[in-house]
Design an enzyme around this catalytic site. Sequence first.
Site, PDB file in Angstrom:
ATOM      1  N   TYR A  97      -7.775  43.054 -26.220  1.00 23.66           N
ATOM      2  CA  TYR A  97      -6.856  43.619 -25.101  1.00 23.66           C
ATOM      3  C   TYR A  97      -7.340  44.608 -24.068  1.00 23.66           C
ATOM      4  O   TYR A  97      -8.350  45.039 -24.422  1.00 23.66           O
ATOM      5  CB  TYR A  97      -5.428  44.202 -25.799  1.00 23.66           C
ATOM      6  CG  TYR A  97      -5.568  45.562 -26.332  1.00 23.66           C
ATOM      7  CD1 TYR A  97      -5.492  46.766 -25.529  1.00 23.66           C
ATOM      8  CD2 TYR A  97      -5.877  45.839 -27.541  1.00 23.66           C
ATOM      9  CE1 TYR A  97      -5.898  48.011 -25.981  1.00 23.66           C
ATOM     10  CE2 TYR A  97      -5.630  47.155 -28.448  1.00 23.66           C
ATOM     11  CZ  TYR A  97      -5.849  48.262 -27.520  1.00 23.66           C
ATOM     12  OH  TYR A  97      -5.780  49.470 -27.838  1.00 23.66           O
ATOM     13  N   CYS A  98      -6.906  44.344 -22.847  1.00 28.63           N
ATOM     14  CA  CYS A  98      -7.257  45.724 -22.078  1.00 28.63           C
ATOM     15  C   CYS A  98      -5.667  46.066 -21.479  1.00 28.63           C
ATOM     16  O   CYS A  98      -4.886  46.337 -22.554  1.00 28.63           O
ATOM     17  CB  CYS A  98      -7.817  44.787 -20.741  1.00 28.63           C
ATOM     18  SG  CYS A  98      -6.656  43.701 -19.837  1.00 28.63           S
ATOM     19  N   PHE A  99      -5.541  46.662 -20.468  1.00 30.03           N
ATOM     20  CA  PHE A  99      -4.344  47.534 -20.204  1.00 30.03           C
ATOM     21  C   PHE A  99      -3.202  46.658 -20.389  1.00 30.03           C
ATOM     22  O   PHE A  99      -2.130  46.862 -20.718  1.00 30.03           O
ATOM     23  CB  PHE A  99      -4.577  48.551 -18.978  1.00 30.03           C
ATOM     24  CG  PHE A  99      -3.415  49.194 -18.827  1.00 30.03           C
ATOM     25  CD1 PHE A  99      -2.770  50.106 -19.818  1.00 30.03           C
ATOM     26  CD2 PHE A  99      -2.656  48.945 -17.569  1.00 30.03           C
ATOM     27  CE1 PHE A  99      -1.902  51.191 -19.424  1.00 30.03           C
ATOM     28  CE2 PHE A  99      -1.596  49.961 -17.446  1.00 30.03           C
ATOM     29  CZ  PHE A  99      -1.119  50.878 -18.151  1.00 30.03           C
TER      30      PHE A  99
END
Length: 365
Positions: A97-99
Amino acid sequence: MTLNKVPASEYRRILVNDHPIMDARAPVEFEKGAFPASVNHPLMEDEERKKVGTCYKEHGQETAIKLGHSLVQGEIKQQRVDAWLDFFTKNPDGYLYCFRGGLRSQLTQQWLKEAGLDIPFIEGGYKAMRQFLIETIDNAANVKPMLILSGITGSGKTDFLLQRKEAVDLEGIAHHRGSSFGRYHEGQPSQINFENALAVALLKHQDTDAKHLLLEDESFLIGRSALPQAFYSGMQTASVLVLEESMDARLTRLLNEYVHKMHSGYIQRLGEEAGFEAFAQYLAQSITGIKKRLGGKQHDELQAMITDALSIQTSQNDTRGHLGWIELLLVKYYDPMYQYQIDKKAERILFKGDHQAMHQWLDDH
C-alpha cells in the site's frame, strides 16, 4: 487494464490475520504511523518525495511523475525493486500500500510485475485503512459490553488480564505499566501506532467467543499514550470489577516488577555496571516524577530509603531492602489515591474478590 487490488471489504481479514504488508510510503510517513504487520520499503525516500510533492503543486501531476521517474531510475530503482522482491519472496501472502492506494501503489505494483511478481495493492491505502481502525475503536463499546478491572497497586491486574480471553491489555499495547514505575525498556509507540495496535487487538477480540471486553482501569493517559476519547468515554460508564490482594502478595509482586525485572532488563541492555547505574537512575526518576504529589519530606525519605536499598543490593546481593520503600510508597501514596478513585466508582462496582474468586465470577458470567 484491470488493476490487481484488494477491496476495503478485506481490511478486517488482513489486519486480524497479521498479513504482511509492504508500506511503499516514504520513511517520514511510516514513522508517524503504520500498521502492526507492516514493513517500510519505500518507492521514494523523504527528499525525493518532497521534491516530487513540490513539483506537483507548482507544475501538475504529469511533470511530477516525470520527475519521480528521473529521481528513481537505474541502480537506485533496481535496489528498491530488489528489496521489494526479497520482501514478497519471504512473504508470498503479502500486500502493498501507499498513502491513498494511488500512483505510488500502482507504480510499485507495475515494477514488481515487470520483475515477475504480481502483488495486489490495498485499495484506499493507508488513509482508508487508518479510518477503518479509528471507526473500530470508536464503535468498540457497542460490539461487546466493557468490563473494567480495577484493583489496588500491586494486586496483579495485568497478570490476571493476561489469563483471560475477555481481556485486551491496554498497558501492553502502550508499552507502559500504569504507574510512575511503569516504563518499558524499549519506550512507547507513537500515538498513531498505539491507536492502530489497539484497533487491531479489538478486531481480534471481536472474533473470539468472549462475552465481554475486559479492560484494566486506566486514566486517559497511559504514559504518553492517550486513549481515544470515544473509547475512554465508554470505559468511564462501564461496570467495574475490583481485584483484591493481601499486602504481602502485593509487596512480593512489586519487588519483582520494580526491582528484579527492571534491574535485569537494564543489565541485559547495558552490561553490569552501566545497567545498575541506569536502574538506580530509573528508581530515582520515578520517585522524582511524583514529588509534587508526595511532598518534599516524603520524597526525600523515599529517596534515602532507595539509596540504602541499592547499597544493600550491591554489597550483599540482597534486594529485600527495597521492600521498605515500596511499602511506604503504597501506604502513603498509591493506596490513598486508589481509595479516592474507587470511591467515585462505587455505584458501578459489580463484584469484588481475589484472583480465584474473580476467575470464577467471569467464568460464570
